[in-house]
Design a protein around this motif. Structure first.
Motif, PDB file in Angstrom:
ATOM      1  N   TYR A  97       0.835  -1.204   0.000  1.00  0.00           N
ATOM      2  CA  TYR A  97       0.000   0.000   0.000  1.00  0.00           C
ATOM      3  C   TYR A  97       0.871   1.257   0.000  1.00  0.00           C
TER       4      TYR A  97
ATOM      5  N   LYS B  29      -7.283  -0.576   0.903  1.00  0.00           N
ATOM      6  CA  LYS B  29      -6.911  -1.857   1.494  1.00  0.00           C
ATOM      7  C   LYS B  29      -8.184  -2.700   1.517  1.00  0.00           C
TER       8      LYS B  29
ATOM      9  N   GLY C  78      -4.989  -5.312  -2.072  1.00  0.00           N
ATOM     10  CA  GLY C  78      -5.086  -3.866  -2.170  1.00  0.00           C
ATOM     11  C   GLY C  78      -5.549  -3.519  -3.573  1.00  0.00           C
TER      12      GLY C  78
END
Length: 580
Positions: free
Chosen positions: A174, A413, A439
Motif C-alpha cells: 500500500y 486496502k 489492495g
C-alpha cells in the motif's frame, strides 16, 4: 507535425453543453468530440496528451514493481455473482447478454477478474507479494454524465491489484503505491492532496483519495494546515465542541406554538434562539429500513456517513411527503420526544442540554429538552458534514479548512473481501492454506487530462504543464509562402526534434491573428514566431505560454536557446504534496 495537415478543429465559440472550463477548452481546442452522452472520441492532440499521462503512469508503476497485464473489458456475470456484487453494484453496471443468453457486464473495475486470475495461477507464498496493473477502458453507466471527460461514462483508467500473505506485507504494498501516486501526480505538474476516504462500492477497510485542487471540483476536502490531516467530506471528522444550553439555565421542558413555520431558520428567528441549540429531524430509508436521524440545527447530513453508521450500502433522504407518512408527523414539527421511528443522533448532540425540537404536533415545538430526562438517549454516530473552522480531530489545535478537489486517484486496502468470497488460497511456508489479502489502486488517466486543464488555464485558453503538453514548442510562420521563413522554421524544427523536443508547426495560410488565438487556445509551453520584422532583423520571437515577456533571439541561436529553455522548464511544473 504540421498544423495544416493535422485534425485540429478549433472553435471560436464555446459549445452550449459545456459547463466547466476543461470541457469548454477541450472542445474548443479540438482535443475531443462527443459521440454520445458521456462518450468521447479523442482527436490527435487530445490523444497525445492522454498518451503522455499514460506513459508517466506506466513508468512509475513499473518502477514500483507492478506487472502490467491486460484483462478483458467484457466480464461474465458468474464472477460478479461469486463476489456478491452483481446485484449490489447498482444501475451503473452495464449488464447485457450474449447470443446464448449468458449474462455479462462491461467492466467498471476488475477486482473479480484479477482475483480469478490469481486463484488459477498463484499457488504458494513464494508467488507473493504480487501486484498486477492495467491501463484500460472502463464503462460506468452514470445517470447524469456531465463535465465532459470529468464525469463521462467511458473512460481510461489504470487499475492495479496487490496480493499479500499478511497485513505487514499489505502495508508495504500500500505504501509503495501511495509513494508511486505522489510521483505520478507530481510529474504531471498537478497541485494535489492525498486524503482519507470512504471505501464506497469497492469495499475494504482503509482508503485514500488523491485530489487535484480546483474550484470546479465536485468533491469537498477538509484539511489541517497544522498537522497535515486531510479527508474528504464523507470521511472528515472534527472535535466535538462543548455544548451549552441555548437559553442559559435549563428549565423544565415546555411546549410553545410556532404557527406556519416549516424551516429551522424560521423557528430560530421566531423563538430568538441559535441554530446550534436546535435539534432537527430527518427521515432516511435504506435496504428496507427507515430511521429518524437527529442533527444540530446548523449541520448538514452526510448520507455516506449515515449509511456507514447503519451498516447498509446506501440511504436516501425521504422527501417531505414520504417523511410525514413514515413518521406520522407534519413537515417542520418532527422531534425525538415520542417519535414513532427508531432514532440515531449525531454525536455533536450528546453533550447538548436544554435544546429546541419539534413537538410532533403541527405548528408546535418543545423548549429545554434534556437527554435522559425528557427523551431517551439514542445511539450516537458521526452523521454531519464538517464545516470550515471546526477543530482538527488529529491535532485538536488548528481549524479545518475546506477546499474543492477533483478525484484523480483512489487506493484501498481491500483485505480478503474478494479472495475469501472467491475461495482463493495459497500455501504458506508451513504448507497451510492461507487466504491472501488485497489492495486496489486506481487512477483516472483520462480524468487527469481534464483536471490539469482545470488547474492550468487563463482567459485565452489552456496553459499546459510541460510534462503533459501535446508538443513543447509551436512554431508560427507569419508567411508560409516565404522561402526564408520556411527555411528558418524547418531548421529550428529539425534541431529541436534531434534532441527529442516535440514541435508543432503552424504552416496554415491563415491570418496571423487567427494563429495567435489558436496558439493561446492550444496552450503549448513555448511559441516561436518566424517572419515579419523580427526575421528581417535576423531574429525570431520566443514567448512562454502564460507569460507576457517576449524575447528576440538571433536565428543562429534559436535552437540552443529553445533547448535550454525547455530543459530548464522540465520539472519546474512539478508540485509536492504533504505526506500522509
Amino acid at each position: 507535425m504540421r498544423f495544416g495537415t493535422t485534425l485540429i478543429p478549433t472553435l471560436k465559440e464555446t459549445p452550449v453543453e459545456a459547463r466547466v472550463e476543461s470541457h469548454r477548452l477541450m472542445l474548443r481546442a479540438g482535443l475531443i468530440r462527443q459521440l454520445g452522452a458521456g462518450i468521447y472520441t479523442w482527436l490527435p492532440l487530445g490523444l497525445r496528451v492522454l498518451r503522455k499521462v499514460e506513459a508517466i503512469v506506466r513508468e512509475e508503476m513499473d518502477a514500483a514493481g507492478a506487472q502490467e497485464i491486460l484483462m478483458p473489458a467484457v466480464q461474465p456475470a458468474e464472477l460478479w455473482q461469486e463476489s456478491g456484487r452483481w446485484q449490489k453494484y447498482g444501475p451503473e453496471l452495464l449488464r447485457f447478454q450474449d447470443r446464448g443468453g449468458r449474462d455479462f457486464c462491461f467492466g467498471p473495475t476488475h477486482e473479480e477478474v484479477v482475483t480469478d486470475l490469481v486463484r488459477r495461477e498463484l499457488r504458494s507464498y513464494r508467488d507473493l507479494p504480487a501486484n498486477f496493473y492495467q491501463i484500460q477502458t472502463k464503462f460506468r453507466d452514470e445517470i447524469r454524465p456531465r463535465f465532459g471527460i470529468m464525469r463521462g461514462r467511458e473512460f481510461l483508467m489504470k487499475d492495479a491489484y496487490s496480493f499479500d500473505l499478511d497485513e505487514a506485507s499489505l502495508d508495504r504494498s500500500y505504501r509503495g503505491m501511495v509513494d508511486a501516486y505522489h510521483r505520478i501526480f507530481g510529474r504531471c505538474g498537478l497541485r494535489f492532496r492525498a486524503v482519507e476516504a470512504d471505501t464506497g462500492a469497492i469495499g475494504g477497510a482503509f482508503s485514500h483519495e488523491f485530489h487535484v485542487l480546483a474550484e470546479s471540483g465536485e468533491d469537498v476536502i477538509a484539511s489541517c494546515d497544522g498537522c497535515g490531516y486531510a479527508a474528504n467530506l464523507e470521511k472528515a471528522e472534527s472535535v466535538v465542541s462543548s455544548a451549552i444550553a441555548p437559553h442559559g439555565q435549563v428549565g423544565s421542558m415546555r411546549q410553545v406554538d410556532t404557527p406556519g413555520m416549516k424551516t429551522m431558520e424560521e423557528v430560530a428567528a421566531f423563538l430568538g434562539c441559535a441554530l446550534t441549540g436546535m435539534v432537527k429531524s430527518l427521515v432516511v430509508e435504506g435496504e428496507g429500513r427507515a430511521l429518524q436521524l437527529l442533527l444540530r440545527g446548523d449541520h448538514e447530513l452526510n448520507l455516506v456517513k449515515a449509511a456507514n453508521a447503519l451498516g447498509v450500502g446506501s440511504v436516501q433522504l425521504a422527501d417531505p411527503v414520504r417523511a410525514a407518512e413514515l413518521s406520522g408527523v407534519p413537515v417542520g414539527s418532527m422531534g425525538p420526544v415520542g417519535a414513532r421511528l427508531p432514532l440515531l443522533a449525531d454525536r455533536c448532540l450528546e453533550g447538548l442540554s436544554g435544546w429546541v425540537a419539534g413537538a410532533n404536533a403541527d405548528g408546535r415545538h418543545l423548549l429545554d429538552v434534556v437527554w435522559g430526562r425528557d427523551c431517551s438517549k439514542p445511539p450516537w454516530a458521526d452523521l454531519h458534514n464538517v464545516v470550515a473552522g471546526d477543530l482538527c480531530p488529529r491535532c485538536q489545535v488548528s481549524p479545518l479548512r475546506l477546499d474543492r478537489g477533483i478525484e484523480v486517484g483512489h487506493v484501498f486496502k481491500l483485505g480478503d473481501k474478494y479472495t475469501r468470497a472467491m475461495k482463493v488460497t495459497v500455501q504458506d511456508a508451513d504448507g497451510r492454506e492461507k487466504i491472501p489479502i488485497m489492495g486496489c489502486y486506481g487512477i483516472g488517466v483520462s480524468r487527469i487530462v481534464a483536471a490539469a486543464i482545470e488547474q492550468n488555464h487563463d482567459d485565452n485558453g489552456i496553459v499546459w504543464p510541460l510534462a503533459l503538453a501535446p508538443f513543447a514548442v509551436e512554431i508560427l510562420l507569419v508567411n508560409p509562402k516565404d522561402e526564408e521563413s520556411v527555411g528558418v522554421a524547418e531548421t529550428l524544427e529539425k534541431g529541436l526534434r534531434q534532441v527529442g523536443i516535440e514541435v508543432l508547426m503552424d504552416d496554415r495560410d491563415e491570418r496571423l491573428g487567427v494563429k495567435f488565438k489558436d496558439a493561446d487556445l492550444l496552450g503549448l509551453p513555448f511559441r516561436v514566431v518566424v517572419g515579419g520584422r523580427s526575421l528581417k532583423e535576423g531574429a525570431v520571437e520566443v514567448q512562454r505560454r502564460g507569460q507576457p515577456e517576449k524575447e528576440r533571439i538571433a536565428v543562429e541561436n534559436g535552437v540552443t536557446h529553445l533547448i535550454a529553455r525547455v530543459r530548464a522548464t522540465d520539472g519546474v511544473d512539478n508540485f509536492k504534496n504533504l505526506p500522509l
